[in-house]
Design a protein around this motif. Structure first.
Motif, mmCIF file in Angstrom:
data_model
loop_
_atom_site.group_PDB
_atom_site.id
_atom_site.type_symbol
_atom_site.label_atom_id
_atom_site.label_comp_id
_atom_site.label_asym_id
_atom_site.label_seq_id
_atom_site.Cartn_x
_atom_site.Cartn_y
_atom_site.Cartn_z
ATOM 1 N N PRO A 287 41.418 47.498 41.102
ATOM 2 C CA PRO A 287 42.568 47.316 40.213
ATOM 3 C C PRO A 287 43.841 46.861 40.920
ATOM 4 O O PRO A 287 44.675 46.174 40.314
ATOM 5 C CB PRO A 287 42.744 48.704 39.582
ATOM 6 C CG PRO A 287 41.400 49.335 39.669
ATOM 7 C CD PRO A 287 40.827 48.841 40.964
ATOM 8 N N ASN A 288 44.016 47.259 42.174
ATOM 9 C CA ASN A 288 45.235 46.874 42.894
ATOM 10 C C ASN A 288 45.163 45.468 43.471
ATOM 11 O O ASN A 288 46.180 44.926 43.918
ATOM 12 C CB ASN A 288 45.526 47.872 44.020
ATOM 13 C CG ASN A 288 45.963 49.221 43.489
ATOM 14 O OD1 ASN A 288 46.402 49.326 42.345
ATOM 15 N ND2 ASN A 288 45.845 50.254 44.297
ATOM 16 N N ASN A 289 43.969 44.893 43.498
ATOM 17 C CA ASN A 289 43.793 43.517 43.979
ATOM 18 C C ASN A 289 42.629 42.920 43.195
ATOM 19 O O ASN A 289 41.530 42.772 43.704
ATOM 20 C CB ASN A 289 43.523 43.491 45.481
ATOM 21 C CG ASN A 289 43.670 42.103 46.067
ATOM 22 O OD1 ASN A 289 43.688 41.107 45.341
ATOM 23 N ND2 ASN A 289 43.767 42.027 47.381
ATOM 24 N N ILE A 290 42.897 42.613 41.936
ATOM 25 C CA ILE A 290 41.848 42.301 40.968
ATOM 26 C C ILE A 290 40.978 41.119 41.406
ATOM 27 O O ILE A 290 39.798 41.036 41.082
ATOM 28 C CB ILE A 290 42.489 42.041 39.579
ATOM 29 C CG1 ILE A 290 41.478 42.306 38.454
ATOM 30 C CG2 ILE A 290 43.095 40.685 39.473
ATOM 31 C CD1 ILE A 290 41.316 43.747 38.134
ATOM 32 N N LYS A 291 41.559 40.191 42.181
ATOM 33 C CA LYS A 291 40.812 38.996 42.600
ATOM 34 C C LYS A 291 39.707 39.329 43.605
ATOM 35 O O LYS A 291 38.787 38.531 43.796
ATOM 36 C CB LYS A 291 41.768 37.966 43.190
ATOM 37 C CG LYS A 291 42.704 37.341 42.155
ATOM 38 C CD LYS A 291 43.589 36.276 42.787
ATOM 39 C CE LYS A 291 44.496 35.640 41.738
ATOM 40 N NZ LYS A 291 45.394 34.615 42.346
ATOM 41 N N LYS A 292 39.795 40.490 44.242
ATOM 42 C CA LYS A 292 38.761 40.896 45.190
ATOM 43 C C LYS A 292 37.568 41.567 44.513
ATOM 44 O O LYS A 292 36.580 41.904 45.159
ATOM 45 C CB LYS A 292 39.345 41.840 46.240
ATOM 46 C CG LYS A 292 40.175 41.139 47.306
ATOM 47 C CD LYS A 292 40.490 42.102 48.448
ATOM 48 C CE LYS A 292 41.152 41.386 49.613
ATOM 49 N NZ LYS A 292 41.395 42.296 50.752
ATOM 50 N N SER A 293 37.668 41.782 43.204
ATOM 51 C CA SER A 293 36.580 42.430 42.463
ATOM 52 C C SER A 293 35.337 41.551 42.475
ATOM 53 O O SER A 293 35.420 40.320 42.503
ATOM 54 C CB SER A 293 37.015 42.694 41.022
ATOM 55 O OG SER A 293 38.164 43.514 40.985
ATOM 56 N N THR A 294 34.176 42.191 42.449
ATOM 57 C CA THR A 294 32.909 41.461 42.442
ATOM 58 C C THR A 294 32.075 41.873 41.234
ATOM 59 O O THR A 294 32.201 42.981 40.719
ATOM 60 C CB THR A 294 32.111 41.720 43.733
ATOM 61 O OG1 THR A 294 31.975 43.134 43.932
ATOM 62 C CG2 THR A 294 32.813 41.110 44.928
ATOM 63 N N VAL A 295 31.195 40.946 40.794
ATOM 64 C CA VAL A 295 30.392 41.160 39.597
ATOM 65 C C VAL A 295 28.909 41.064 39.950
ATOM 66 O O VAL A 295 28.496 40.162 40.699
ATOM 67 C CB VAL A 295 30.744 40.116 38.512
ATOM 68 C CG1 VAL A 295 29.835 40.291 37.286
ATOM 69 C CG2 VAL A 295 32.212 40.221 38.114
ATOM 70 N N PHE A 296 28.114 41.989 39.386
ATOM 71 C CA PHE A 296 26.668 41.995 39.582
ATOM 72 C C PHE A 296 25.993 41.918 38.210
ATOM 73 O O PHE A 296 26.370 42.643 37.287
ATOM 74 C CB PHE A 296 26.209 43.274 40.283
ATOM 75 C CG PHE A 296 26.745 43.452 41.676
ATOM 76 C CD1 PHE A 296 25.944 43.168 42.779
ATOM 77 C CD2 PHE A 296 28.041 43.905 41.897
ATOM 78 C CE1 PHE A 296 26.428 43.341 44.075
ATOM 79 C CE2 PHE A 296 28.531 44.077 43.184
ATOM 80 C CZ PHE A 296 27.729 43.783 44.274
ATOM 81 N N TYR A 297 24.988 41.021 38.088
ATOM 82 C CA TYR A 297 24.113 40.993 36.924
ATOM 83 C C TYR A 297 22.734 41.439 37.381
ATOM 84 O O TYR A 297 22.157 40.857 38.309
ATOM 85 C CB TYR A 297 24.016 39.587 36.327
ATOM 86 C CG TYR A 297 25.266 39.131 35.610
ATOM 87 C CD1 TYR A 297 25.584 39.633 34.346
ATOM 88 C CD2 TYR A 297 26.106 38.201 36.188
ATOM 89 C CE1 TYR A 297 26.720 39.206 33.686
ATOM 90 C CE2 TYR A 297 27.249 37.763 35.536
ATOM 91 C CZ TYR A 297 27.558 38.273 34.284
ATOM 92 O OH TYR A 297 28.685 37.861 33.635
ATOM 93 N N ASN A 298 22.206 42.471 36.729
ATOM 94 C CA ASN A 298 20.901 43.014 37.140
ATOM 95 C C ASN A 298 20.859 43.268 38.643
ATOM 96 O O ASN A 298 19.890 42.926 39.339
ATOM 97 C CB ASN A 298 19.777 42.063 36.723
ATOM 98 C CG ASN A 298 19.632 41.973 35.218
ATOM 99 O OD1 ASN A 298 19.671 42.984 34.517
ATOM 100 N ND2 ASN A 298 19.484 40.755 34.719
#
Length: 425
Positions: A287-298
């Protein structure tokens, strides 16, 4: 000697001439306004702009007037401590006979000092909170076209020390007051203006002016170190934190829970990184650096994170964590705390002015005999909930020592489960 009186006479004549010219050049007639629905609608817009609700709930205000009169006003109790020179008065504004006078620290029963304190308070508090008094009893509201824009004319037909006075409020595009023009009994020139622009944000959620500048010879009216606070509300909030073991929450490093069985969370609170999962999606949210978030599908990492999914995860986290830890967040920035009576008992009204997904929402917390929250009423800015109740129940003491709820109920037998709640270090 004759020459002296001649010079003095010339000075007096010049002064009279100057005053006369100044009067006729600067005196304005009281404008004619139109009372009724449109005037009240404009007044309501101004009232909302200045957050009158926070003023209504404010407990204590402090200020001074021109460095001469000093005040501590307990607004809910209608008591104000007034001091000037060698006088101190505990003024009961609704029952002046109860007031107490001290002269050089010694008790006195001089009624004239009480009258003087009342007159000072009526005048000096007006210069502090006049915008919040436009719907007081004994006021008339009119709408006036001033320089091509709507302005609000307030006439005080009763109350205060000088009934009959009128003030024309000049508003900005957001209906916030920036100045007023005065027609009062103590100023012989009509239309003298005063700024209302040097505002200060205060603890109770209201803005107060720190000084005014008058158009009359550029006079300045300093208001001193203005403050407002809600001491009782803050005390209740601290009791809540004590009851739910907030100190242990503050030191808690990890929290796990789910939301209605639909979304699941593992929150590294120490680093403020949280795994949010639903359906076949998992987001490692920062949340403090939203661009560093990563997404996983399955469980497969996406090379380019879908920003829409990340934003959705952030919204989920803001909402779902609130249902778990909201009582622990009572002293975060952007929160206004005040007290309201519910069934004769004190309840804590919490308004979020900034932060989260929906700033402007309010929650009225009801407490049990141990000051642990048992329910709240929700007042959402979008209007979807206006006093909707929800329980905070089945609290557990976690491994880290803090208290967290495991269930909520609202509506007709609707249960919102927080799943298997864990908090540990």
């Amino acid at each position: 000697m004759k020459k002296f009186f001649k010079i003095l006479g010339i000075i007096v004549l010049l002064l009279i001439a100057f005053v006369t010219i100044y009067y006729f050049e600067n005196n304005e007639k009281l404008p004619e306004g139109k009372q009724g629905k449109d005037a009240d609608a404009l007044a309501i817009k101004m009232f909302n702009a200045i957050n009158h609700e926070a003023f209504d709930n404010t407990e204590v205000l402090k200020w001074s007037f021109r460095g001469e009169h000093f005040y501590r006003w307990y607004k809910q109790e209608n008591i104000v401590h007034v001091s000037w020179d060698h006088y101190k008065v505990t003024l009961h504004t609704n029952e002046p006979a109860k007031s107490v006078v001290y002269i050089d620290g010694k008790n006195s029963d001089d009624p004239e000092i009480i009258k003087q304190a009342q007159a000072f308070f009526n005048n000096d508090s007006f210069w502090l909170v006049a915008p919040y008094k436009i719907f007081d009893s004994g006021t008339e509201r009119s709408i006036v076209n001033y320089n091509g824009k709507d302005a609000l004319l307030i006439t005080y037909t009763s109350g205060g020390s000088t009934p009959g006075d009128s003030y024309l409020w000049i508003l900005d595009e957001n209906h916030y007051p920036t100045s007023f023009k005065m027609w009062t009994s103590i100023i012989p020139i009509g239309g003298v203006s005063a700024t209302w622009s040097n505002w200060k944000n205060t603890k109770s959620g209201i803005k107060l002016p720190t000084k005014h500048k008058l158009s009359l010879f550029g006079m300045q009216l300093p208001m001193g170190d203005v403050k407002s606070e809600n001491i009782k509300a803050d005390s209740i909030a601290k009791e809540i934190l004590k009851a739910i073991k907030h100190e242990a929450y503050r030191k808690t490093r990890f929290i796990e829970w789910s939301f209605g069985g639909r979304r699941h969370y593992k929150w590294n609170k120490e680093k403020h990184i949280v795994d949010v999962s639903w359906d076949t999606i998992r987001v490692n949210l920062q949340p403090n650096n939203i661009k560093k978030s990563t997404v996983f599908y399955n469980d497969k990492l996406q090379q380019i994170s879908d920003s829409t999914i990340v934003k959705k995860a952030n919204r989920f986290f803001n909402n779902d964590s609130f249902w778990l830890v909201a009582p622990h967040k009572l002293f975060e920035s952007g929160i206004i705390r005040s007290v309201q009576k519910v069934d004769g008992k004190d309840a804590l009204l919490v308004k979020y002015t900034t932060g989260g997904s929906t700033p402007g929402d309010s929650y009225l917390w009801l407490l049990d005999e141990n000051n642990v929250p048992k329910s709240y009423k929700m007042y959402l800015k979008n209007g979807r909930m206006n006093g909707t109740p929800a329980t905070w129940q089945d609290w557990i003491t976690t491994e880290s020592g803090t208290l967290l709820p495991t269930n909520h109920s609202f509506g007709k037998d609707r249960i919102l489960s927080m799943g298997q709640v864990k908090a540990y270090n």
